[in-house]
Design a protein around this motif. Structure first.
Motif, PDB file in Angstrom:
ATOM      1  N   CYS A 126      -5.162   2.490   0.502  1.00 10.37           N
ATOM      2  CA  CYS A 126      -5.793   1.317  -0.110  1.00 10.37           C
ATOM      3  C   CYS A 126      -6.268   0.414   1.023  1.00 10.37           C
ATOM      4  O   CYS A 126      -5.775   0.497   2.144  1.00 10.37           O
ATOM      5  CB  CYS A 126      -4.813   0.546  -0.994  1.00 10.37           C
ATOM      6  N   ASN A 127      -7.187  -0.471   0.716  1.00  5.15           N
ATOM      7  CA  ASN A 127      -7.815  -1.316   1.706  1.00  5.15           C
ATOM      8  C   ASN A 127      -7.319  -2.756   1.592  1.00  5.15           C
ATOM      9  O   ASN A 127      -6.658  -3.132   0.621  1.00  5.15           O
ATOM     10  CB  ASN A 127      -9.331  -1.288   1.504  1.00  5.15           C
ATOM     11  N   ALA A 128      -7.651  -3.565   2.587  1.00  2.98           N
ATOM     12  CA  ALA A 128      -7.423  -5.009   2.541  1.00  2.98           C
ATOM     13  C   ALA A 128      -8.391  -5.663   3.510  1.00  2.98           C
ATOM     14  O   ALA A 128      -8.756  -5.084   4.536  1.00  2.98           O
ATOM     15  CB  ALA A 128      -5.985  -5.347   2.906  1.00  2.98           C
ATOM     16  N   GLU A 188       0.818  -1.206   0.000  1.00  4.15           N
ATOM     17  CA  GLU A 188       0.000   0.000   0.000  1.00  4.15           C
ATOM     18  C   GLU A 188       0.854   1.260   0.000  1.00  4.15           C
ATOM     19  O   GLU A 188       0.538   2.239  -0.688  1.00  4.15           O
ATOM     20  CB  GLU A 188      -0.928   0.003   1.213  1.00  4.15           C
ATOM     21  N   LYS A 189       1.939   1.270   0.779  1.00 10.04           N
ATOM     22  CA  LYS A 189       2.736   2.490   0.931  1.00 10.04           C
ATOM     23  C   LYS A 189       3.262   3.004  -0.409  1.00 10.04           C
ATOM     24  O   LYS A 189       3.355   4.223  -0.613  1.00 10.04           O
ATOM     25  CB  LYS A 189       3.892   2.260   1.902  1.00 10.04           C
ATOM     26  N   HIS A 190       3.613   2.084  -1.333  1.00  9.57           N
ATOM     27  CA  HIS A 190       4.117   2.506  -2.645  1.00  9.57           C
ATOM     28  C   HIS A 190       2.978   2.981  -3.550  1.00  9.57           C
ATOM     29  O   HIS A 190       3.108   3.987  -4.262  1.00  9.57           O
ATOM     30  CB  HIS A 190       4.866   1.363  -3.320  1.00  9.57           C
ATOM     31  N   ILE A 226      -6.230  -4.038  -1.954  1.00 10.59           N
ATOM     32  CA  ILE A 226      -4.964  -4.473  -2.542  1.00 10.59           C
ATOM     33  C   ILE A 226      -4.823  -5.989  -2.530  1.00 10.59           C
ATOM     34  O   ILE A 226      -4.053  -6.554  -3.309  1.00 10.59           O
ATOM     35  CB  ILE A 226      -3.795  -3.781  -1.811  1.00 10.59           C
ATOM     36  N   ASP A 227      -5.573  -6.660  -1.642  1.00 11.56           N
ATOM     37  CA  ASP A 227      -5.507  -8.118  -1.589  1.00 11.56           C
ATOM     38  C   ASP A 227      -6.587  -8.787  -2.444  1.00 11.56           C
ATOM     39  O   ASP A 227      -6.703 -10.010  -2.459  1.00 11.56           O
ATOM     40  CB  ASP A 227      -5.579  -8.620  -0.144  1.00 11.56           C
ATOM     41  N   ASN A 228      -7.341  -7.989  -3.168  1.00 11.64           N
ATOM     42  CA  ASN A 228      -8.313  -8.511  -4.126  1.00 11.64           C
ATOM     43  C   ASN A 228      -7.672  -8.503  -5.514  1.00 11.64           C
ATOM     44  O   ASN A 228      -7.140  -7.480  -5.956  1.00 11.64           O
ATOM     45  CB  ASN A 228      -9.582  -7.657  -4.118  1.00 11.64           C
TER      46      ASN A 228
END
Length: 460
Positions: free
Chosen positions: A79-81, A23-25, A148-150
């Motif tokens: 972003c989410n997860a 996410e950080k990037h 981000i994990d989807n």
């Protein structure tokens, strides 16, 4: 308007992770793009970022900095997860705020503009007791740009052109919410000849090679339409519509009957040609970036130089073409060439027949530097050398490497023109400033003469 832009996480805190992405990037890249669009295109916007590279910044440091700076708006990008199955976009304001508050009104606008373009499931407008929403003294919004994990969301997020679209959605919301005004466009209109659009890069490369074999300059750009990336073959950019029509006919005569013209205002943004798989952080530059959009048209650049040196050859078109392809500010690179060559009078150690417009390898009378067969090749080498300084990305493959000193550059060591001080020129004090001075004079001259140029174009 003072915007505090907060890309979440960073440094030892990667944020959400999934599908090979951190996410950080991702959020740093989106935030940079928001900053660049606002800085390049809109008046009276001052931007401060909580971080401009991959560093650790505490939540208290972020909100204290924004409060002390006196920001008008705090925008936090995330972003989410969850568990890989959740997907979509959502945004948050603080849970204590009413739906009729100013912050809620801003959220309404931002949410509408972002969801218009981001191609994600709309999970709605929400409220929460997040630190950055609670401890800020100004209106604040936190956006969650996909999971981000989807796999589906991640495939979008790893696409640079998609991140540019997300950034543009955020900017569109800010423009509406704060009534931002666009900057005056010094470059006018560009007419780009498109010689085909393909979903396969190999097919686009084949089309470009065919055109080049017939003497027509062509290169590949990318554009995302309805979530699908297309590879466009571009065969020229012109500020004169009639010149574009002539090139269009040449392209059609070369066997591309479906070629067409795209009209753009110089300075508009139509996606990102970056083909990297994931954004990589680099230090925040100050001043003019080496990478970016070319604002001045070749006609205006050539006209400015001819006013100083009536015998100057016309090379500005190459600076636009290769600047666009490599993502380098072709107009400022042109100003650098004018600085290096004394406005193409070649009063230094480099001779005109060398076609070396940026002094590559020239160190003294006994070593006048590199030579190139044509002006086109010399400009390409110049742009490639700037690409080496400005980025750490691999060199795109559609043109050969002609810069003999490309591999001698410390990649990514100068992201701004003033960052070339002591690198391109040694000791080089004020080198970048001299280039920008010429560029500013070109802009002023172009603005003064723009109506005359447009009248000449209309009468041509």
């Amino acid at each position: 308007m003072k915007l505090y832009l907060d890309p979440g996480h960073g440094g030892t805190d990667p944020g959400a992770q999934g599908n090979g992405l951190d996410e950080k990037h991702i959020v740093l890249d989106i935030a940079r793009r928001i900053r660049n669009i606002l800085t390049d295109e809109y008046e009276n916007v001052t931007i401060r970022m909580s971080r401009t590279d991959d560093r650790t910044v505490s939540l208290n440091q972020r909100t204290n900095d924004a409060n002390e700076w006196g920001a008008d708006y705090y925008l936090s990008i995330h972003c989410n997860a969850f568990n890989g199955s959740a997907n979509g976009y959502e945004d948050y304001i603080h849970s204590s705020l009413s739906d009729s508050s100013q912050t809620a009104e801003y959220q309404d606008i931002m949410h509408e503009e972002i969801t218009k373009v981001n191609q994600l499931r709309d999970r709605g407008q929400k409220k929460a007791n997040f630190h950055v929403l609670r401890e800020t003294t100004m209106s604040a919004l936190l956006t969650e740009n996909g999971f981000i994990d989807n796999e589906d969301d991640a495939n979008l997020l790893r696409d640079p052109s998609y991140r540019q679209t997300v950034a543009r959605g955020h900017v569109n919301g800010l423009v509406r919410a704060f009534n931002l005004e666009r900057k005056q466009d010094p470059g006018g209109t560009l007419y780009k000849v498109i010689a085909g659009s393909f979903q396969s890069r190999d097919n686009a490369r084949s089309r470009a090679n065919v055109l080049r074999s017939r003497g027509i300059e062509a290169f590949i750009t990318t554009v995302t339409i309805s979530g699908t990336q297309w590879y466009r073959v571009q065969a020229g950019s012109f500020s004169n519509r009639q010149n574009a029509e002539r090139r269009l006919q040449e392209v059609r005569n070369a066997g591309v009957p479906d070629a067409f013209i795209v009209t753009e205002n110089v300075g508009s943004d139509n996606g990102d040609t970056d083909n990297g798989d994931s954004p990589q952080p680099d230090p925040q530059p100050t001043g003019y970036r080496i990478t970016g959009v070319t604002y001045l048209s070749p006609e205006l650049m050539n006209q400015y130089v001819r006013g100083i040196n009536g015998n100057a050859i016309e090379i500005a078109g190459y600076y636009l073409t290769f600047g666009e392809y490599y993502g380098i500010r072709g107009d400022i690179a042109f100003a650098q060439a004018m600085h290096e060559t004394d406005f193409l009078r070649f009063t230094g150690i480099v001779e005109p027949e060398q076609n070396n417009f940026c002094g590559l390898g020239a160190t003294g009378p006994d070593n006048p530097g590199a030579s190139f067969d044509t002006p086109r090749e010399g400009v390409m080498a110049h742009i490639q050398h700037l690409y080496a300084y400005a980025t750490t990305k691999p060199l795109p493959e559609d043109y050969p490497l002609v810069d003999p000193r490309f591999d001698l550059v410390t990649r990514g060591s100068a992201s701004t023109w003033t960052g070339l001080n002591g690198k391109w020129a040694v000791p080089g004090n004020g080198y970048g400033q001299s280039i920008l001075d010429i560029y500013e004079r070109m802009i002023n001259s172009s603005i003064d003469n723009l109506e005359d140029v447009r009248q000449n174009v209309r009468e041509a």
